[in-house]
Motif scaffolding. Structure first.
Motif, PDB file in Angstrom:
ATOM      1  N   SER A   1       6.150 -13.809   7.032  1.00 18.13           N
ATOM      2  CA  SER A   1       5.156 -14.135   8.056  1.00 18.13           C
ATOM      3  C   SER A   1       4.826 -12.938   8.940  1.00 18.13           C
ATOM      4  N   ASN A   2       5.719 -11.964   9.028  1.00 16.21           N
ATOM      5  CA  ASN A   2       5.465 -10.799   9.871  1.00 16.21           C
ATOM      6  C   ASN A   2       4.937  -9.604   9.069  1.00 16.21           C
ATOM      7  N   TYR A   3       4.521  -9.819   7.814  1.00 13.96           N
ATOM      8  CA  TYR A   3       3.990  -8.752   6.978  1.00 13.96           C
ATOM      9  C   TYR A   3       2.578  -8.402   7.432  1.00 13.96           C
ATOM     10  N   ALA A   4       2.356  -7.149   7.805  1.00 13.01           N
ATOM     11  CA  ALA A   4       1.074  -6.704   8.369  1.00 13.01           C
ATOM     12  C   ALA A   4       0.141  -6.261   7.255  1.00 13.01           C
ATOM     13  N   SER A   5      -0.351  -7.188   6.464  1.00  8.52           N
ATOM     14  CA  SER A   5      -1.153  -6.831   5.295  1.00  8.52           C
ATOM     15  C   SER A   5      -2.497  -6.215   5.662  1.00  8.52           C
ATOM     16  N   SER A   6      -3.094  -6.636   6.765  1.00  6.69           N
ATOM     17  CA  SER A   6      -4.392  -6.075   7.141  1.00  6.69           C
ATOM     18  C   SER A   6      -4.257  -4.825   8.002  1.00  6.69           C
ATOM     19  N   GLN A   7      -3.053  -4.474   8.393  1.00  7.59           N
ATOM     20  CA  GLN A   7      -2.844  -3.286   9.225  1.00  7.59           C
ATOM     21  C   GLN A   7      -2.336  -2.093   8.426  1.00  7.59           C
ATOM     22  N   LEU A   8      -1.978  -2.310   7.145  1.00 12.24           N
ATOM     23  CA  LEU A   8      -1.486  -1.235   6.299  1.00 12.24           C
ATOM     24  C   LEU A   8      -2.613  -0.671   5.461  1.00 12.24           C
ATOM     25  N   CYS A   9      -2.603   0.651   5.269  1.00 11.66           N
ATOM     26  CA  CYS A   9      -3.575   1.282   4.385  1.00 11.66           C
ATOM     27  C   CYS A   9      -3.123   1.043   2.948  1.00 11.66           C
ATOM     28  N   SER A  10      -4.028   0.544   2.115  1.00  7.49           N
ATOM     29  CA  SER A  10      -3.655   0.265   0.730  1.00  7.49           C
ATOM     30  C   SER A  10      -3.529   1.544  -0.093  1.00  7.49           C
ATOM     31  N   ASP A  11      -4.051   2.677   0.402  1.00  9.10           N
ATOM     32  CA  ASP A  11      -3.925   3.953  -0.306  1.00  9.10           C
ATOM     33  C   ASP A  11      -2.656   4.708   0.079  1.00  9.10           C
ATOM     34  N   CYS A  12      -2.492   4.973   1.381  1.00  8.13           N
ATOM     35  CA  CYS A  12      -1.371   5.826   1.798  1.00  8.13           C
ATOM     36  C   CYS A  12      -0.217   5.058   2.426  1.00  8.13           C
TER      37      CYS A  12
ATOM     38  N   ASN B   1      -0.057   3.892   5.535  1.00 10.30           N
ATOM     39  CA  ASN B   1       0.018   4.082   6.982  1.00 10.30           C
ATOM     40  C   ASN B   1      -0.311   2.771   7.697  1.00 10.30           C
ATOM     41  N   GLN B   2       0.434   2.480   8.782  1.00 10.65           N
ATOM     42  CA  GLN B   2       0.164   1.275   9.557  1.00 10.65           C
ATOM     43  C   GLN B   2      -0.661   1.652  10.773  1.00 10.65           C
ATOM     44  N   SER B   3      -1.815   1.012  10.914  1.00  7.95           N
ATOM     45  CA  SER B   3      -2.724   1.280  12.016  1.00  7.95           C
ATOM     46  C   SER B   3      -2.782   0.062  12.925  1.00  7.95           C
ATOM     47  N   SER B   4      -2.771   0.297  14.230  1.00  7.44           N
ATOM     48  CA  SER B   4      -2.815  -0.822  15.176  1.00  7.44           C
ATOM     49  C   SER B   4      -4.241  -1.189  15.553  1.00  7.44           C
ATOM     50  N   GLN B   5      -5.240  -0.424  15.092  1.00  7.76           N
ATOM     51  CA  GLN B   5      -6.630  -0.719  15.457  1.00  7.76           C
ATOM     52  C   GLN B   5      -7.125  -2.028  14.884  1.00  7.76           C
ATOM     53  N   THR B   6      -6.547  -2.495  13.800  1.00  3.99           N
ATOM     54  CA  THR B   6      -7.064  -3.695  13.146  1.00  3.99           C
ATOM     55  C   THR B   6      -6.461  -4.976  13.693  1.00  3.99           C
ATOM     56  N   LYS B   7      -5.714  -4.908  14.769  1.00  2.00           N
ATOM     57  CA  LYS B   7      -5.227  -6.146  15.386  1.00  2.00           C
ATOM     58  C   LYS B   7      -6.382  -6.907  16.023  1.00  2.00           C
ATOM     59  N   ASP B   8      -7.455  -6.187  16.352  1.00  2.00           N
ATOM     60  CA  ASP B   8      -8.665  -6.806  16.875  1.00  2.00           C
ATOM     61  C   ASP B   8      -9.422  -7.449  15.714  1.00  2.00           C
TER      62      ASP B   8
ATOM     63  N   ARG C   1     -14.183  -5.608  11.395  1.00  2.00           N
ATOM     64  CA  ARG C   1     -14.167  -6.112  10.022  1.00  2.00           C
ATOM     65  C   ARG C   1     -13.929  -5.029   8.981  1.00  2.00           C
ATOM     66  N   THR C   2     -13.975  -3.763   9.376  1.00  2.00           N
ATOM     67  CA  THR C   2     -13.710  -2.686   8.426  1.00  2.00           C
ATOM     68  C   THR C   2     -12.427  -1.983   8.814  1.00  2.00           C
ATOM     69  N   TYR C   3     -11.684  -1.588   7.794  1.00  2.00           N
ATOM     70  CA  TYR C   3     -10.440  -0.857   8.017  1.00  2.00           C
ATOM     71  C   TYR C   3     -10.724   0.629   7.781  1.00  2.00           C
ATOM     72  N   ILE C   4     -10.415   1.457   8.763  1.00  2.00           N
ATOM     73  CA  ILE C   4     -10.565   2.898   8.648  1.00  2.00           C
ATOM     74  C   ILE C   4      -9.184   3.501   8.877  1.00  2.00           C
ATOM     75  N   CYS C   5      -8.643   4.153   7.859  1.00  2.00           N
ATOM     76  CA  CYS C   5      -7.315   4.744   7.967  1.00  2.00           C
ATOM     77  C   CYS C   5      -7.428   6.071   8.718  1.00  2.00           C
ATOM     78  N   PRO C   6      -6.671   6.230   9.816  1.00  2.00           N
ATOM     79  CA  PRO C   6      -6.739   7.489  10.565  1.00  2.00           C
ATOM     80  C   PRO C   6      -6.064   8.655   9.826  1.00  2.00           C
ATOM     81  N   VAL C   7      -5.239   8.377   8.836  1.00  2.00           N
ATOM     82  CA  VAL C   7      -4.516   9.440   8.136  1.00  2.00           C
ATOM     83  C   VAL C   7      -5.312   9.951   6.931  1.00  2.00           C
ATOM     84  N   CYS C   8      -5.681   9.043   6.006  1.00  2.00           N
ATOM     85  CA  CYS C   8      -6.353   9.488   4.780  1.00  2.00           C
ATOM     86  C   CYS C   8      -7.874   9.316   4.831  1.00  2.00           C
TER      87      CYS C   8
END
Length: 89
Positions: free
Chosen positions: A39-50, A52-59, A63-70
């Motif tokens: 239940s605590n798995y952050a599937s929408s906050q993790l980058c599927s490529d690299c 990296n966990q981003s906190s911007q998608t908690k909002d 609707r779009t995920y932008i990875c700050p790393v890759c």
């Protein structure tokens, strides 16, 4: 005696039917193996490529995920589904 032959034939048919259900590879034995994500798995906050966990998608309005790393840009639902697929495999 036909009476015993008929009884034995019915018993044999039942045993064969039961055995066919117990064999590996039989359609009756195949069952889906379900893996449930924690239940605590952050599937929408993790980058599927690299990864990296981003906190911007908690909002949820974002609707779009932008990875700050890759720099990957993807719909957040598709990104989450790719992460859940990786978890299941």
């Amino acid at each position: 005696n036909p009476k015993y032959l008929k009884k034995s034939a019915k018993r044999l048919a039942k045993l064969q039917k039961d055995l066919s259900r117990k064999q590996k590879g039989s359609n009756n034995r195949k069952k889906a193996k379900i893996k449930v994500a924690p239940s605590n798995y952050a599937s929408s906050q993790l980058c599927s490529d690299c990864g990296n966990q981003s906190s911007q998608t908690k909002d949820l309005s974002c609707r779009t995920y932008i990875c700050p790393v890759c720099g990957m840009i993807m719909d957040r639902d598709i990104n989450a589904s790719k992460n859940l697929l990786k978890l299941a495999i």
